[in-house]
Design a protein around this motif. Structure first.
Motif, PDB file in Angstrom:
ATOM      1  N   ARG A  14     -17.635   8.077  -5.467  1.00 11.60           N
ATOM      2  CA  ARG A  14     -17.395   9.202  -4.696  1.00 11.60           C
ATOM      3  C   ARG A  14     -15.789   9.567  -4.637  1.00 11.60           C
ATOM      4  O   ARG A  14     -15.367  10.794  -4.935  1.00 11.60           O
ATOM      5  CB  ARG A  14     -17.615   9.354  -3.199  1.00 11.60           C
ATOM      6  N   LEU A  15     -14.843   8.630  -4.755  1.00  9.45           N
ATOM      7  CA  LEU A  15     -13.685   8.821  -4.846  1.00  9.45           C
ATOM      8  C   LEU A  15     -12.839   8.388  -5.871  1.00  9.45           C
ATOM      9  O   LEU A  15     -11.512   8.829  -6.100  1.00  9.45           O
ATOM     10  CB  LEU A  15     -12.815   8.076  -3.521  1.00  9.45           C
ATOM     11  N   CYS A  16     -13.381   7.873  -7.002  1.00 10.94           N
ATOM     12  CA  CYS A  16     -12.626   7.204  -8.253  1.00 10.94           C
ATOM     13  C   CYS A  16     -13.572   7.512  -9.545  1.00 10.94           C
ATOM     14  O   CYS A  16     -13.798   6.678 -10.095  1.00 10.94           O
ATOM     15  CB  CYS A  16     -12.623   5.680  -8.263  1.00 10.94           C
ATOM     16  N   ALA A 102       3.508  -0.192  -5.499  1.00  4.15           N
ATOM     17  CA  ALA A 102       4.294   1.090  -5.699  1.00  4.15           C
ATOM     18  C   ALA A 102       3.235   2.319  -6.181  1.00  4.15           C
ATOM     19  O   ALA A 102       3.788   3.437  -6.384  1.00  4.15           O
ATOM     20  CB  ALA A 102       5.321   1.168  -6.906  1.00  4.15           C
ATOM     21  N   ILE A 103       1.773   2.136  -5.982  1.00  5.39           N
ATOM     22  CA  ILE A 103       0.999   3.078  -6.377  1.00  5.39           C
ATOM     23  C   ILE A 103       0.558   3.902  -5.111  1.00  5.39           C
ATOM     24  O   ILE A 103       0.292   5.120  -5.139  1.00  5.39           O
ATOM     25  CB  ILE A 103      -0.367   2.448  -7.253  1.00  5.39           C
ATOM     26  N   ASN A 104       0.563   3.041  -3.902  1.00  5.63           N
ATOM     27  CA  ASN A 104      -0.125   3.809  -2.730  1.00  5.63           C
ATOM     28  C   ASN A 104       1.171   3.886  -1.597  1.00  5.63           C
ATOM     29  O   ASN A 104       0.857   3.978  -0.430  1.00  5.63           O
ATOM     30  CB  ASN A 104      -1.339   2.878  -2.047  1.00  5.63           C
ATOM     31  N   SER A 105       2.486   3.866  -2.114  1.00  6.25           N
ATOM     32  CA  SER A 105       3.680   3.805  -1.095  1.00  6.25           C
ATOM     33  C   SER A 105       3.680   5.004  -0.366  1.00  6.25           C
ATOM     34  O   SER A 105       3.793   4.937   0.906  1.00  6.25           O
ATOM     35  CB  SER A 105       4.878   3.710  -1.974  1.00  6.25           C
ATOM     36  N   ASP A 106       3.450   5.894  -0.870  1.00  6.94           N
ATOM     37  CA  ASP A 106       3.653   7.497  -0.253  1.00  6.94           C
ATOM     38  C   ASP A 106       2.523   7.446   0.947  1.00  6.94           C
ATOM     39  O   ASP A 106       2.826   7.827   2.129  1.00  6.94           O
ATOM     40  CB  ASP A 106       3.513   8.635  -1.314  1.00  6.94           C
ATOM     41  N   ALA A 287      -3.694   3.534   3.632  1.00  3.12           N
ATOM     42  CA  ALA A 287      -3.588   3.798   2.318  1.00  3.12           C
ATOM     43  C   ALA A 287      -4.750   4.801   1.825  1.00  3.12           C
ATOM     44  O   ALA A 287      -4.772   5.343   0.500  1.00  3.12           O
ATOM     45  CB  ALA A 287      -3.815   2.729   1.199  1.00  3.12           C
ATOM     46  N   GLU A 288      -5.545   5.320   2.732  1.00  5.03           N
ATOM     47  CA  GLU A 288      -6.779   5.942   2.214  1.00  5.03           C
ATOM     48  C   GLU A 288      -6.625   7.393   2.063  1.00  5.03           C
ATOM     49  O   GLU A 288      -6.681   8.073   3.318  1.00  5.03           O
ATOM     50  CB  GLU A 288      -8.010   5.384   2.928  1.00  5.03           C
ATOM     51  N   THR A 289      -6.056   7.891   1.112  1.00  6.02           N
ATOM     52  CA  THR A 289      -5.899   9.332   0.770  1.00  6.02           C
ATOM     53  C   THR A 289      -6.664   9.605  -0.667  1.00  6.02           C
ATOM     54  O   THR A 289      -6.689   8.853  -1.355  1.00  6.02           O
ATOM     55  CB  THR A 289      -4.670   9.894   0.472  1.00  6.02           C
ATOM     56  N   TYR A 290      -7.109  10.707  -0.713  1.00  5.62           N
ATOM     57  CA  TYR A 290      -7.881  11.257  -1.892  1.00  5.62           C
ATOM     58  C   TYR A 290      -6.889  10.659  -3.209  1.00  5.62           C
ATOM     59  O   TYR A 290      -7.339  10.210  -4.305  1.00  5.62           O
ATOM     60  CB  TYR A 290      -8.399  12.543  -2.106  1.00  5.62           C
ATOM     61  N   GLU A 291      -5.473  11.183  -2.905  1.00  5.32           N
ATOM     62  CA  GLU A 291      -4.583  11.055  -4.132  1.00  5.32           C
ATOM     63  C   GLU A 291      -4.358   9.345  -4.614  1.00  5.32           C
ATOM     64  O   GLU A 291      -4.343   8.993  -5.640  1.00  5.32           O
ATOM     65  CB  GLU A 291      -3.324  11.749  -3.869  1.00  5.32           C
TER      66      GLU A 291
END
Length: 319
Positions: A14-16, A102-106, A287-291
């Motif tokens: 669903r998300l990837c 550094a990929i899910n930092s935001d 960390a769970e956002t679509y982005e």
């Protein structure tokens, strides 16, 4: 016969979808976790016998599993923390492990700030009472002007500092490997842990789970904190002694907490923290956002392809 990739992270199709399509385009068969939770050893042992790569959630990956996976060459951790993966055992078996540093930092940093706001303004309880027609008032606190203490100063903490800087706060950080250049750029003062514990109005945790950080915050530390202080944990559950946190919140030795991670996960409904109204609790979802799902999905898929093609994966942890 196609090489197989086992995905134990949930919601992958669903998300990837892009990451799954990439793996399938390169000839892999993708086998997904159908349980909606971390897989147990008994469930893993029935799947790992012929897998080449794994996109791992928070299941336990140790020598007991590796013995059963003679074809396994790479594990892409769908997240940052790798306390669930025995890195040395993986190296022994020739398995390269990478993570999403550094990929899910935001997304985690944004959730950190969201938890701060939720605790300081009592947002969750006010939502519940308003829905019940009570129209209650609550006098909370602003972030502006507060002293913020970041425990750990990696990518997530640095992005947290960047966001909180807009609130005109005074930010301090502690890290065993201090990044003075990043601190200077972000207007952060590097200091020692005791100073952060004693002086901060808000403490946020951003350290991995290691023997040194397990129960880093326990009874002693909570007694050192200001009675008006709050603590936010988006790192790993064992970094906080939950019994000590419960006592500190129950007796108002500290004012509040925002918790995304727990000593035991999934957290049981009987967890004493859930009885308290001065703690905001999330289900390890910072960390769970679509982005983030899209970005981490592509990074872990690419790591598997890189290893297959004789290249080193990004964020290779067990060289």
């Amino acid at each position: 016969m196609k090489k197989k990739v086992l995905v134990t992270a949930t919601n992958y199709s669903r998300l990837c979808a892009g990451a799954k399509a990439l793996l399938e385009k390169e000839g892999f068969e993708v086998i997904e976790n159908t349980f909606g939770r971390p897989m147990t050893f008994e469930e893993l042992k029935d799947k790992v016998g012929d897998v080449y790569g794994v996109v791992a959630g928070v299941d336990t990956w140790n020598e007991d599993v590796f013995k059963l996976a003679p074809n396994l060459k790479v594990i892409g951790r769908f997240g940052i923390g790798v306390d669930n993966i025995d890195l040395e055992a993986a190296k022994k078996y020739g398995i390269k492990v990478m993570n999403a540093r550094a990929i899910n930092s935001d997304s985690v940093a944004e959730c950190t700030v969201g938890l701060i706001l939720a605790v300081l303004r009592n947002l969750v309880n006010l939502d519940k009472s308003t829905r019940a027609g009570k129209w209650e008032r609550y006098v909370g606190y602003t972030i502006r002007g507060k002293k913020i203490g970041l425990v750990g100063f990696g990518a997530i903490a640095q992005y947290t500092a960047k966001i909180l800087g807009a609130f005109e706060t005074e930010i301090f950080a502690y890290d065993v490997y201090p990044n003075h250049a990043a601190a200077k750029k972000l207007g952060v003062t590097m200091t020692d842990l005791d100073t952060i514990i004693k002086q901060s109005d808000i403490i946020t945790l951003h350290v991995p789970c290691t023997p040194e950080t397990t129960k880093l915050f326990s009874k002693k530390e909570f007694e050192m904190m200001k009675a008006s202080a709050v603590i936010i944990n988006v790192a790993r559950g064992p970094v906080i002694d939950e019994n000590a946190l419960y006592d500190a919140l129950k007796t108002h030795k500290i004012a509040g907490a925002g918790i995304d991670v727990y000593e035991v996960e999934p957290a049981a409904a009987a967890n004493p923290l859930f009885e308290l109204d001065n703690v905001v609790c999330l289900p390890h979802s910072a960390a769970e956002t679509y982005e983030t799902y899209e970005a981490v999905g592509m990074a872990t898929a690419q790591a598997i392809l890189d290893v297959m093609n004789g290249r080193d994966p990004i964020n290779w942890l067990n060289k």
